[in-house]
Design an enzyme around this catalytic site. Structure first.
Site, mmCIF file in Angstrom:
data_model
loop_
_atom_site.group_PDB
_atom_site.id
_atom_site.type_symbol
_atom_site.label_atom_id
_atom_site.label_comp_id
_atom_site.label_asym_id
_atom_site.label_seq_id
_atom_site.Cartn_x
_atom_site.Cartn_y
_atom_site.Cartn_z
ATOM 1 N N ASP A 104 0.861 -1.183 0.000
ATOM 2 C CA ASP A 104 0.000 0.000 0.000
ATOM 3 C C ASP A 104 0.893 1.228 0.000
ATOM 4 O O ASP A 104 2.019 1.201 0.532
ATOM 5 C CB ASP A 104 -0.923 0.009 1.218
ATOM 6 C CG ASP A 104 -1.926 1.147 1.156
ATOM 7 O OD1 ASP A 104 -2.816 1.101 0.291
ATOM 8 O OD2 ASP A 104 -1.815 2.104 1.954
ATOM 9 N N GLU A 106 0.852 5.670 0.410
ATOM 10 C CA GLU A 106 0.183 6.944 0.692
ATOM 11 C C GLU A 106 0.900 8.006 -0.132
ATOM 12 O O GLU A 106 2.142 7.995 -0.238
ATOM 13 C CB GLU A 106 0.241 7.293 2.183
ATOM 14 C CG GLU A 106 -0.439 6.284 3.098
ATOM 15 C CD GLU A 106 -1.934 6.164 2.860
ATOM 16 O OE1 GLU A 106 -2.534 7.143 2.363
ATOM 17 O OE2 GLU A 106 -2.493 5.087 3.136
ATOM 18 N N HIS A 242 -5.700 4.644 6.454
ATOM 19 C CA HIS A 242 -4.934 5.605 5.669
ATOM 20 C C HIS A 242 -3.486 5.731 6.147
ATOM 21 O O HIS A 242 -2.867 6.780 6.000
ATOM 22 C CB HIS A 242 -5.611 6.975 5.679
ATOM 23 C CG HIS A 242 -7.021 6.938 5.176
ATOM 24 N ND1 HIS A 242 -7.342 6.584 3.888
ATOM 25 C CD2 HIS A 242 -8.203 7.173 5.811
ATOM 26 C CE1 HIS A 242 -8.655 6.623 3.740
ATOM 27 N NE2 HIS A 242 -9.201 6.967 4.878
ATOM 28 N N ASP A 247 -2.900 -0.439 6.517
ATOM 29 C CA ASP A 247 -3.803 -0.793 5.420
ATOM 30 C C ASP A 247 -3.308 -2.039 4.690
ATOM 31 O O ASP A 247 -4.110 -2.879 4.264
ATOM 32 C CB ASP A 247 -3.920 0.365 4.436
ATOM 33 C CG ASP A 247 -4.824 1.475 4.957
ATOM 34 O OD1 ASP A 247 -5.454 1.269 6.014
ATOM 35 O OD2 ASP A 247 -4.899 2.536 4.310
#
Length: 719
Positions: A104, A106, A242, A247
C-alpha cells in the site's frame, strides 16, 4: 498554420545479441508460445518465426536465439529443455505454496509525477502466514497538502528526515522479489511505483491481484468494496486507516480470507485463479465488439471453474480488469519512450519497423493518452493487441489546442490511410444523392463526387444498403422518373412504362408531362431530404403499423428499415446544414505554447485559417484584421459540401457545442465584416478576452513552457 517540430521516439532495446530487432523477436516468440499453448524448442521457434510474415528482420540462428532467450527474464526452460514464458510456471503453482506481497502507498495526490509517494508499507505472505513486513516514510521533496495531512496524520515535519524514494524503492523491490503483488486498488499503487521506477531504470513485478476485483467475484451479494467495507464483512480489524503498513496488513488478512473462499470454489492454483477472474462471455461482449480469446493457462482446462459444482449460486460476474497482467502494453511498448512524451495537446503516429504509419490518434494531453497504452490488458480489445505488437516507433506532434489536434488527426488519416484507423479514412467512400435542379426533369442519382455545379446534394450515406433503402422510400413517396433513357426535349418521346400506369411516375418520357408540375414535385423531394416534410415520414410510419397489425411482418420490417435509413440521413443533413449556416465565427484561445494565442477563422462551418500569434497587442490586432478581411471576401456559402469537408464540419460543430459556455466565440456579423468601426470594436473585444484568459488558464491552455529540447513542459506539474 504554424507547425511545431515532430518528436520521434524509437525503441531502445537493451539486448545486444540480436541488435535493434531483439525486442520485436522476443514479442513474436511470446505470441508464438501463447498460440501454441505449450513449450517449444529452438527449432520450432525458428520455424514459427519464419512462418510469421510480419517479421521484416533477419532471423536469428538457433544458437543466437538460445542466447537471446537466456538473456531475458521473460522466458525459462521447462524440465524437458523447451522454452516457455516464465509466468507459466507461476500459473501452475499451488496458492498455498506461493509468496505474495501485499503493499500500500500513501501519496500527496492522485497523479504520478505531479504528486509523490510519502509512505510505503508491505507484508509478505506464504499461503496464509504473514512472514515479514516492510515500512518506510518517503520524503516527497515538495509540500504535503493540508487535506493529506488531515487524512493520514503525516506532516512535513515527520517527513523531513525520511529517505528519498531513490533509496527506498530498491529496498522495496528486493522485498518483493519472487512474490506476486496484491493490493487494494493495486493499479493506483503501481502507477506511482512505475513512475518512480522509470527514473531509476528499475523493473517492477508486473503480475498482481486487485483485492476488490477478487471480492466482487467471490462475494456477489456485497455492495461496497472499499477496504473498510470488506474488513467489516470478513471480520478483519482495521487499526489505523490511511496508513500504509496498517492498510497493507488489513488488505493481507482480507486477501487470506478471500483465498479460503476461492479454495471452496475449487481453485487451488494461481492459473485457475486467473482463469476464474477473467470476464464471463457476456461481459466480454460488453468489453469488446470483437471475439476475445480467453486467458490461456497451460495445463488448465479452458472453461471457467463454476461455483455450481459446489452447490452454490453462480457469482455475479462484473466486467473490468481482474489482475495486473504480465501481458500488459509494457510488454510491447518501450518504457523509455514514456519519459519523453510531451504533456501537451497534439497528435501521435504509431509506426512499424519499416516506418509505415499504423495508427494516428489525437489527445488533449499526449503524455496521458500514450501512457494509457502501457496499461492496456490484452484480450479486452483484440484490435489494440494487434496494433501494439507491431509498434516500433511513436512520433508525437505537439499542437496548440485540442481543436487543432482534432482537425490535424482527421487530415492525417485521410492522407496516410493507416490500417488501424477505420472511421475517418472511409470518407471517400461515402455516397451522396444528387438532384440536378437545372434539368427540365431532374432525376435522383447516386454520386461519390459532389461538385460546385449548382446541383443539390444530400448525404453522406454510411452504407450502400442505407442509400438503397432511402431511394426505395423516395420512389414510394414521390412519382419520380427512374428510367435511364434520355428525356424530352433532349430525347425523342416514348410510350410510358408500367410505373406510369400504376401512378408511380409522371412519365416525362412521354413528352406530355408538365415541367412545372414535375419541378414542384422535385422541390418537395428536396424539402423532404432537408428534413422539412416530417408528415411524410409520419405517413410511412402509419403504413408500417398497419402492416404489422395485418400480420404482414416482412412489409412492416421493410418499411421500418426505410424509416431508419431516412431518419439517419435527414439527421446528418440537418446537422451539416445548421453547421454551415450557424458556424461563422472567430475562436480565440490562449495557446498551449506559452505566451501565444490560437485564432481560428470558421466560415460556413469550415476552418478557413488558423494562426498562432504571440500575445502582443499589435501582432494580435494585425492577425485579427487579416482574418476578418478574408472572411469578408467570402460572403456566400459554397453551393455544396464536399466529401472531404464533411468530417471537418462535423468535428468543428461538435467541438463548438461541447465548449459553448466558453468566452471564446465571436460571431462574424455582416456589420462587423462591412463596417470599419464595428470591426475595430470586435477586435478590441477579442483582445480584452484574450488578456483575461492569459491571466487565468483557459480550458485549452493549462500553462506550458518550452524546454531546451523544444518540448512543451507542464509548468503546474513542476511546481
Amino acid at each position: 498554420m504554424s507547425r511545431s517540430r515532430p518528436s520521434l521516439h524509437y525503441a531502445e532495446e537493451p539486448e545486444p545479441i540480436a541488435g535493434a530487432g531483439s525486442g520485436h523477436i522476443l514479442r513474436e516468440i511470446y505470441a508464438l508460445l501463447q498460440e501454441a499453448g505449450e513449450p517449444l524448442d529452438e527449432e520450432r521457434l525458428v520455424q514459427g518465426l519464419r512462418e510469421r510474415a510480419k517479421l521484416a528482420l533477419e532471423l536469428p540462428s538457433r544458437q543466437s536465439l538460445t542466447q537471446l532467450l537466456a538473456s531475458s527474464d521473460l522466458f525459462e526452460r521447462d524440465p524437458a529443455g523447451r522454452w516457455q514464458p516464465a509466468i507459466w510456471s507461476l500459473w501452475q503453482g499451488e496458492l498455498e505454496h506461493l509468496d505474495f506481497v501485499v503493499l500500500d502507498t500513501e501519496t500527496t495526490g492522485l497523479r504520478p509525477g505531479r504528486d509523490r509517494i510519502i509512505e510505503l508499507g508491505a507484508w509478505r505472505l506464504r499461503g496464509e502466514l504473514l512472514s515479514g513486513q516492510f515500512h518506510s516514510l518517503v520524503n516527497p521533496e515538495r509540500p504535503v497538502p493540508a487535506a493529506v495531512v488531515r487524512l493520514t496524520g503525516i506532516d512535513e515535519q515527520s517527513l523531513a528526515a525520511a529517505p528519498a524514494i531513490e533509496l527506498v524503492l530498491p529496498e522495496l523491490l528486493r522485498f518483493c522479489t519472487g512474490a506476486i503483488l496484491v493490493g487494494h486498488n493495486l493499479g493506483f499503487d503501481l502507477h506511482f511505483l512505475a513512475y518512480e521506477a522509470a527514473s531509476l531504470n528499475a523493473r517492477l513485478p508486473l503480475a498482481g491481484i486487485d483485492v476488490p476485483i477478487l471480492a466482487r467475484r467471490l462475494l456477489p451479494d456485497q455492495r461496497r468494496f472499499g477496504l473498510a467495507a470488506l474488513a467489516r464483512r470478513l471480520h478483519v480489524p482495521l487499526t489505523t486507516p490511511h496508513r500504509a503498513l496498517a492498510d497493507a496488513e488489513a488488505t493481507a488478512k482480507v486477501f487470506v480470507k478471500l483465498l479460503r473462499l476461492a479454495r471452496q470454489e475449487g481453485l487451488t492454483t494461481y492459473g485457475q485463479l486467473l482463469q476464474y477472474l477473467q470476464p464471463a462471455p457476456t461481459e466480454r461482449e460488453e468489453l469488446s465488439t470483437g471475439q476475445i480469446r480467453p486467458l490461456s493457462v497451460p495445463g488448465q482446462p479452458e472453461q471457467r471453474a463454476e461455483s455450481q459444482q459446489a452447490g452454490r449460486p453462480s457469482a455475479k460476474r462484473r466486467p473490468g480488469p481482474s489482475v495486473w497482467s504480465p501481458l500488459s502494453g509494457t510488454l510491447w511498448l518501450n518504457p523509455a519512450w514514456r519519459r519523453t512524451f510531451p504533456a501537451q495537446p497534439g497528435v501521435y503516429l504509431m509506426k512499424d519497423g519499416a516506418g509505415h504509419v499504423l495508427y494516428v490518434g489525437k489527445a488533449r494531453c499526449l503524455k496521458t493518452r500514450l501512457a494509457s497504452y502501457y496499461h492496456h490488458r490484452p484480450g479486452v480489445r483484440p484490435r489494440i493487441d494487434g496494433l501494439l505488437q507491431q509498434v516500433q516507433a511513436i512520433e508525437t506532434r505537439p499542437l496548440g489546442s485540442e481543436l487543432e489536434a482534432l482537425l490535424v488527426e482527421s487530415q492525417l488519416i485521410k492522407e496516410l490511410q493507416p490500417p488501424y484507423n477505420i472511421q475517418l479514412r472511409e470518407y471517400a467512400r461515402y455516397p451522396f444523392l444528387k438532384i440536378d435542379v437545372h434539368q427540365p426533369f431532374p432525376r435522383v442519382v447516386i454520386t461519390r463526387e459532389p461538385g460546385a455545379d449548382g446541383a443539390c446534394y444530400f448525404g453522406p450515406f454510411r452504407s450502400e444498403r442505407s442509400l438503397a433503402l432511402t431511394l426505395e422510400l423516395l420512389e414510394r413517396l414521390f412519382p419520380l422518373a427512374t428510367c435511364t433513357r434520355p428525356l424530352p426535349p433532349a430525347g425523342a418521346p416514348s410510350a410510358p412504362c408500367l410505373r406510369y400506369h400504376l401512378g408511380r411516375c409522371l412519365a416525362p418520357c412521354s413528352g406530355q408531362a408538365d415541367p412545372g408540375h414535375y419541378r414542384q414535385m422535385i422541390e418537395e423531394v428536396c424539402a423532404f431530404l432537408a428534413g422539412k416534410r416530417p408528415e411524410l415520414l409520419a405517413r410511412v410510419r402509419h403504413q408500417m403499423e398497419e402492416a404489422a397489425q395485418a400480420l404482414h411482418y416482412e412489409r412492416a420490417a421493410r418499411l421500418r428499415d426505410m424509416l431508419q435509413s431516412a431518419e439517419e440521413v435527414l439527421l446528418s443533413q440537418r446537422l451539416i446544414s445548421s453547421a454551415v449556416a450557424a458556424n461563422n465565427l472567430l475562436i480565440a484561445y490562449p495557446s498551449a505554447w506559452e505566451g501565444h494565442n490560437e485564432l481560428f477563422l470558421i466560415r460556413h462551418g469550415r476552418l478557413l485559417e488558423l494562426q498562432r500569434v504571440p500575445h502582443e497587442e499589435q501582432a494580435t490586432r494585425q492577425a485579427l484584421g487579416h482574418l476578418l478581411a478574408r472572411a469578408a471576401a467570402l460572403p456566400a456559402p459554397p453551393t455544396t459540401v464536399g466529401q472531404a469537408e464533411i468530417d471537418q464540419i462535423m468535428i468543428i460543430s461538435r467541438w463548438i457545442k461541447r465548449h459553448s459556455q466558453d468566452h471564446a466565440f465571436f460571431s462574424l456579423t455582416s456589420q462587423a465584416l462591412a463596417e470599419a468601426q464595428a470591426r475595430e470594436q470586435l477586435i478590441e473585444a477579442i483582445w480584452q478576452t484574450l488578456c483575461a484568459q492569459q491571466r487565468g488558464p483557459g480550458p485549452l491552455a493549462q500553462s506550458y513552457e518550452l524546454g531546451p529540447d523544444g518540448q512543451a513542459r507542464d509548468k503546474m506539474a513542476q511546481m
